[in-house]
Design a protein around this motif. Structure first.
Motif, PDB file in Angstrom:
ATOM      1  N   LEU A   1      55.582  45.947  31.562  1.00  0.00           N
ATOM      2  CA  LEU A   1      54.852  44.721  31.844  1.00  0.00           C
ATOM      3  C   LEU A   1      53.474  44.764  31.198  1.00  0.00           C
ATOM      4  CD1 LEU A   1      55.646  44.250  35.637  1.00  0.00           C
ATOM      5  CD2 LEU A   1      56.552  42.908  33.745  1.00  0.00           C
ATOM      6  N   PRO A   2      53.083  43.701  30.536  1.00  0.00           N
ATOM      7  CA  PRO A   2      51.749  43.670  29.947  1.00  0.00           C
ATOM      8  C   PRO A   2      50.687  43.498  31.020  1.00  0.00           C
ATOM      9  CG  PRO A   2      52.789  41.531  29.723  1.00  0.00           C
ATOM     10  CD  PRO A   2      53.822  42.444  30.329  1.00  0.00           C
ATOM     11  N   PRO A   3      49.447  43.861  30.729  1.00  0.00           N
ATOM     12  CA  PRO A   3      48.375  43.594  31.694  1.00  0.00           C
ATOM     13  C   PRO A   3      48.193  42.094  31.873  1.00  0.00           C
ATOM     14  CG  PRO A   3      47.477  44.333  29.599  1.00  0.00           C
ATOM     15  CD  PRO A   3      48.956  44.518  29.507  1.00  0.00           C
ATOM     16  N   VAL A   4      47.549  41.712  32.966  1.00  0.00           N
ATOM     17  CA  VAL A   4      47.375  40.302  33.302  1.00  0.00           C
ATOM     18  C   VAL A   4      45.892  39.967  33.346  1.00  0.00           C
ATOM     19  CG1 VAL A   4      47.626  38.591  35.133  1.00  0.00           C
ATOM     20  CG2 VAL A   4      49.533  40.093  34.577  1.00  0.00           C
ATOM     21  N   ARG A   5      45.515  38.859  32.733  1.00  0.00           N
ATOM     22  CA  ARG A   5      44.142  38.357  32.793  1.00  0.00           C
ATOM     23  C   ARG A   5      44.145  37.060  33.582  1.00  0.00           C
ATOM     24  NH1 ARG A   5      39.215  39.569  29.753  1.00  0.00           N
ATOM     25  NH2 ARG A   5      37.621  38.591  31.044  1.00  0.00           N
ATOM     26  N   ALA A   6      43.356  36.983  34.623  1.00  0.00           N
ATOM     27  CA  ALA A   6      43.197  35.775  35.423  1.00  0.00           C
ATOM     28  C   ALA A   6      41.711  35.544  35.615  1.00  0.00           C
ATOM     29  CB  ALA A   6      43.911  35.909  36.765  1.00  0.00           C
TER      30      ALA A   6
ATOM     31  N   VAL B   1      44.204  42.872  35.445  1.00  0.00           N
ATOM     32  CA  VAL B   1      45.059  43.732  36.258  1.00  0.00           C
ATOM     33  C   VAL B   1      45.946  44.548  35.334  1.00  0.00           C
ATOM     34  CG1 VAL B   1      46.708  43.815  38.161  1.00  0.00           C
ATOM     35  CG2 VAL B   1      45.059  41.943  38.035  1.00  0.00           C
ATOM     36  N   TYR B   2      45.939  45.857  35.527  1.00  0.00           N
ATOM     37  CA  TYR B   2      46.674  46.723  34.609  1.00  0.00           C
ATOM     38  C   TYR B   2      47.241  47.922  35.371  1.00  0.00           C
ATOM     39  CZ  TYR B   2      42.733  49.975  34.841  1.00  0.00           C
ATOM     40  OH  TYR B   2      41.791  50.867  35.287  1.00  0.00           O
ATOM     41  N   GLY B   3      48.220  48.577  34.747  1.00  0.00           N
ATOM     42  CA  GLY B   3      48.762  49.824  35.261  1.00  0.00           C
ATOM     43  C   GLY B   3      48.262  50.978  34.427  1.00  0.00           C
ATOM     44  N   ILE B   4      48.605  52.194  34.828  1.00  0.00           N
ATOM     45  CA  ILE B   4      48.088  53.372  34.147  1.00  0.00           C
ATOM     46  C   ILE B   4      48.477  53.387  32.666  1.00  0.00           C
ATOM     47  CG2 ILE B   4      50.089  54.798  34.761  1.00  0.00           C
ATOM     48  CD1 ILE B   4      48.105  57.163  35.042  1.00  0.00           C
ATOM     49  N   HIS B   5      49.624  52.773  32.334  1.00  0.00           N
ATOM     50  CA  HIS B   5      50.087  52.765  30.949  1.00  0.00           C
ATOM     51  C   HIS B   5      49.205  51.896  30.053  1.00  0.00           C
ATOM     52  CE1 HIS B   5      52.075  49.744  33.426  1.00  0.00           C
ATOM     53  NE2 HIS B   5      52.050  48.958  32.384  1.00  0.00           N
ATOM     54  N   ASP B   6      48.367  51.022  30.658  1.00  0.00           N
ATOM     55  CA  ASP B   6      47.487  50.157  29.869  1.00  0.00           C
ATOM     56  C   ASP B   6      46.012  50.461  30.113  1.00  0.00           C
ATOM     57  OD1 ASP B   6      49.229  48.439  28.372  1.00  0.00           O
ATOM     58  OD2 ASP B   6      49.817  47.509  30.263  1.00  0.00           O
ATOM     59  N   ARG B   7      45.718  51.662  30.582  1.00  0.00           N
ATOM     60  CA  ARG B   7      44.327  51.978  30.925  1.00  0.00           C
ATOM     61  C   ARG B   7      43.401  51.956  29.714  1.00  0.00           C
ATOM     62  NH1 ARG B   7      47.513  56.405  31.270  1.00  0.00           N
ATOM     63  NH2 ARG B   7      46.977  58.313  30.140  1.00  0.00           N
ATOM     64  N   GLY B   8      43.960  52.075  28.512  1.00  0.00           N
ATOM     65  CA  GLY B   8      43.123  52.031  27.314  1.00  0.00           C
ATOM     66  C   GLY B   8      42.792  50.632  26.850  1.00  0.00           C
ATOM     67  N   LYS B   9      43.308  49.613  27.526  1.00  0.00           N
ATOM     68  CA  LYS B   9      43.110  48.222  27.098  1.00  0.00           C
ATOM     69  C   LYS B   9      42.076  47.475  27.928  1.00  0.00           C
ATOM     70  CE  LYS B   9      47.937  47.904  25.561  1.00  0.00           C
ATOM     71  NZ  LYS B   9      49.217  47.167  25.713  1.00  0.00           N
ATOM     72  N   LYS B  10      41.386  48.163  28.816  1.00  0.00           N
ATOM     73  CA  LYS B  10      40.454  47.480  29.716  1.00  0.00           C
ATOM     74  C   LYS B  10      39.322  46.805  28.945  1.00  0.00           C
ATOM     75  CE  LYS B  10      39.528  51.211  32.010  1.00  0.00           C
ATOM     76  NZ  LYS B  10      38.904  52.105  32.999  1.00  0.00           N
ATOM     77  N   PRO B  11      39.133  45.503  29.121  1.00  0.00           N
ATOM     78  CA  PRO B  11      38.003  44.830  28.463  1.00  0.00           C
ATOM     79  C   PRO B  11      36.695  45.142  29.178  1.00  0.00           C
ATOM     80  CG  PRO B  11      39.273  43.263  29.751  1.00  0.00           C
ATOM     81  CD  PRO B  11      40.008  44.568  29.825  1.00  0.00           C
ATOM     82  N   LEU B  12      35.615  45.101  28.432  1.00  0.00           N
ATOM     83  CA  LEU B  12      34.303  45.397  29.009  1.00  0.00           C
ATOM     84  C   LEU B  12      33.775  44.255  29.858  1.00  0.00           C
ATOM     85  CD1 LEU B  12      32.592  47.078  25.904  1.00  0.00           C
ATOM     86  CD2 LEU B  12      33.574  48.204  27.925  1.00  0.00           C
TER      87      LEU B  12
ATOM     88  N   VAL C   1      36.488  42.234  35.504  1.00  0.00           N
ATOM     89  CA  VAL C   1      36.629  43.040  36.710  1.00  0.00           C
ATOM     90  C   VAL C   1      38.003  43.704  36.595  1.00  0.00           C
ATOM     91  CG1 VAL C   1      36.755  43.032  39.228  1.00  0.00           C
ATOM     92  CG2 VAL C   1      35.226  41.431  38.046  1.00  0.00           C
ATOM     93  N   ASN C   2      38.002  44.977  36.224  1.00  0.00           N
ATOM     94  CA  ASN C   2      39.243  45.682  35.947  1.00  0.00           C
ATOM     95  C   ASN C   2      39.851  46.231  37.228  1.00  0.00           C
ATOM     96  OD1 ASN C   2      39.413  45.615  32.932  1.00  0.00           O
ATOM     97  ND2 ASN C   2      37.385  46.552  33.152  1.00  0.00           N
ATOM     98  N   LEU C   3      41.126  45.924  37.452  1.00  0.00           N
ATOM     99  CA  LEU C   3      41.831  46.344  38.664  1.00  0.00           C
ATOM    100  C   LEU C   3      43.059  47.140  38.261  1.00  0.00           C
ATOM    101  CD1 LEU C   3      41.761  42.880  40.500  1.00  0.00           C
ATOM    102  CD2 LEU C   3      40.129  44.751  40.779  1.00  0.00           C
ATOM    103  N   ARG C   4      43.032  48.435  38.519  1.00  0.00           N
ATOM    104  CA  ARG C   4      44.211  49.263  38.252  1.00  0.00           C
ATOM    105  C   ARG C   4      45.114  49.220  39.478  1.00  0.00           C
ATOM    106  NH1 ARG C   4      44.556  55.847  37.374  1.00  0.00           N
ATOM    107  NH2 ARG C   4      46.776  55.980  37.936  1.00  0.00           N
ATOM    108  N   ILE C   5      46.295  48.681  39.320  1.00  0.00           N
ATOM    109  CA  ILE C   5      47.218  48.517  40.428  1.00  0.00           C
ATOM    110  C   ILE C   5      48.531  49.213  40.103  1.00  0.00           C
ATOM    111  CG2 ILE C   5      48.513  46.859  41.825  1.00  0.00           C
ATOM    112  CD1 ILE C   5      45.473  46.814  42.321  1.00  0.00           C
ATOM    113  N   GLU C   6      48.861  50.206  40.927  1.00  0.00           N
ATOM    114  CA  GLU C   6      50.134  50.901  40.803  1.00  0.00           C
ATOM    115  C   GLU C   6      51.019  50.427  41.956  1.00  0.00           C
ATOM    116  OE1 GLU C   6      50.607  52.457  38.151  1.00  0.00           O
ATOM    117  OE2 GLU C   6      48.546  52.706  37.471  1.00  0.00           O
ATOM    118  N   ALA C   7      52.193  49.897  41.620  1.00  0.00           N
ATOM    119  CA  ALA C   7      53.013  49.225  42.627  1.00  0.00           C
ATOM    120  C   ALA C   7      53.799  50.181  43.502  1.00  0.00           C
ATOM    121  CB  ALA C   7      53.977  48.251  41.953  1.00  0.00           C
ATOM    122  N   GLY C   8      54.326  51.262  42.928  1.00  0.00           N
ATOM    123  CA  GLY C   8      55.222  52.097  43.719  1.00  0.00           C
ATOM    124  C   GLY C   8      56.366  51.262  44.249  1.00  0.00           C
TER     125      GLY C   8
END
Length: 289
Positions: free
Chosen positions: A92-97, A102-113, A116-123
């Protein structure tokens, strides 16, 4: 015998797909079922339901229910014997709202400056930020923040905790979330730690938990659940809100909007805004004074 997970896919006209999705929501045997509904082909009016049963009984009930709609083409694909949920989320791609990313660990390198970056792991919890209801809530909250700040926020049915965490990361001093699923509560608290967010989550069925009552009344309540529970909780949500407070309601299909809206209008709320995304609706309403 171990259940081998499947992905059930149903495709058909929008009205039929929405009606089937509403039937899933209203089926007591499928109360915890995970599914999504979205538009696949606008020109051909094809909508798609993707369901991910976790038990053989849930699988059988989903297929029985969808078979009641002959206009839907239903297929089932066996999923690999692996952590299929994690695999699905990794694609799943990260989401911008608005300001939220909103991103997962696999997209941690894509955080914009500038977000408000939210790392969410669903489990095993619902609410990665990709679902139309969660995105609708984030957009609604993003726009409310242009004029207001909220000191006390309650998130009913928190799932992964993304909404309460978003509030805590944007200045909310008291952010509390509830869920009826103990696993979701654990995952929400873990996500709060990952984001260094001062949000806390408690296991609760309803709004009578002591940790919910002690911070009331709230300036803002998120309730991203299902249509019938939204109606059933309308008086409790009103009581939890301060006069003039705001509620963001989601988890309902467009076809359920009138039903939910009427329950809150009867309690003295007024409609501030509505957001439609795919087949889903988000309502922003304000409590009367």
């Amino acid at each position: 015998m171990t259940y081998n997970p499947q992905q059930i896919i149903a495709k058909g006209p929008r009205l039929v797909a929405e009606t089937a999705a509403e039937a899933i929501d209203n089926d007591a045997w499928l109360e915890g079922a995970t599914y999504s509904i979205l538009e696949e082909d606008e020109d051909r009016n094809i909508w798609r339901i993707d369901a991910f049963p976790t038990t053989e009984e849930e699988d059988e009930r989903l297929q029985e229910l969808l078979a009641e709609y002959p206009e839907l083409v239903v297929t089932a694909d066996q999923l690999a014997d692996a952590d299929w949920l994690a695999m699905a989320l990794s694609g799943l791609p990260p989401v911008r709202a608005g300001r939220f990313f909103v991103y997962g660990i696999h997209d941690r390198g894509k955080k914009p400056l500038n977000a408000v970056n939210l790392r969410i792991e669903a489990g095993a919890a619902f609410g990665t930020g990709h679902h139309g209801t969660t995105v609708g809530c984030l957009w609604a909250y993003n726009d409310l923040l242009k004029k207001h700040r909220y000191e006390r926020v309650l998130d009913v049915g928190a799932g992964t905790g993304v909404l309460a965490i978003a509030a805590a990361k944007t200045g909310t001093k008291y952010a509390v979330g509830t869920d009826i699923d103990a696993i979701s509560v654990r995952i929400s608290n873990e996500n709060a730690k990952l984001n260094a967010a001062a949000a806390r989550f408690v296991w609760a069925n309803g709004l009578n938990h002591k940790d919910v009552r002690k911070d009331a009344p709230y300036d803002l309540v998120f309730a991203n659940i299902l249509a019938r529970p939204l109606v059933g909780l309308s008086q409790s949500i009103k009581t939890a809100l301060k006069p003039g407070g705001t509620v963001i309601l989601s988890g309902l299909l467009r076809t359920q909007e009138r039903f939910v809206k009427a329950a809150y209008l009867s309690k003295g709320f007024r409609v501030v805004r509505r957001i439609h995304r795919d087949a889903w609706c988000t309502l922003v309403m304000q409590r009367g004074s």
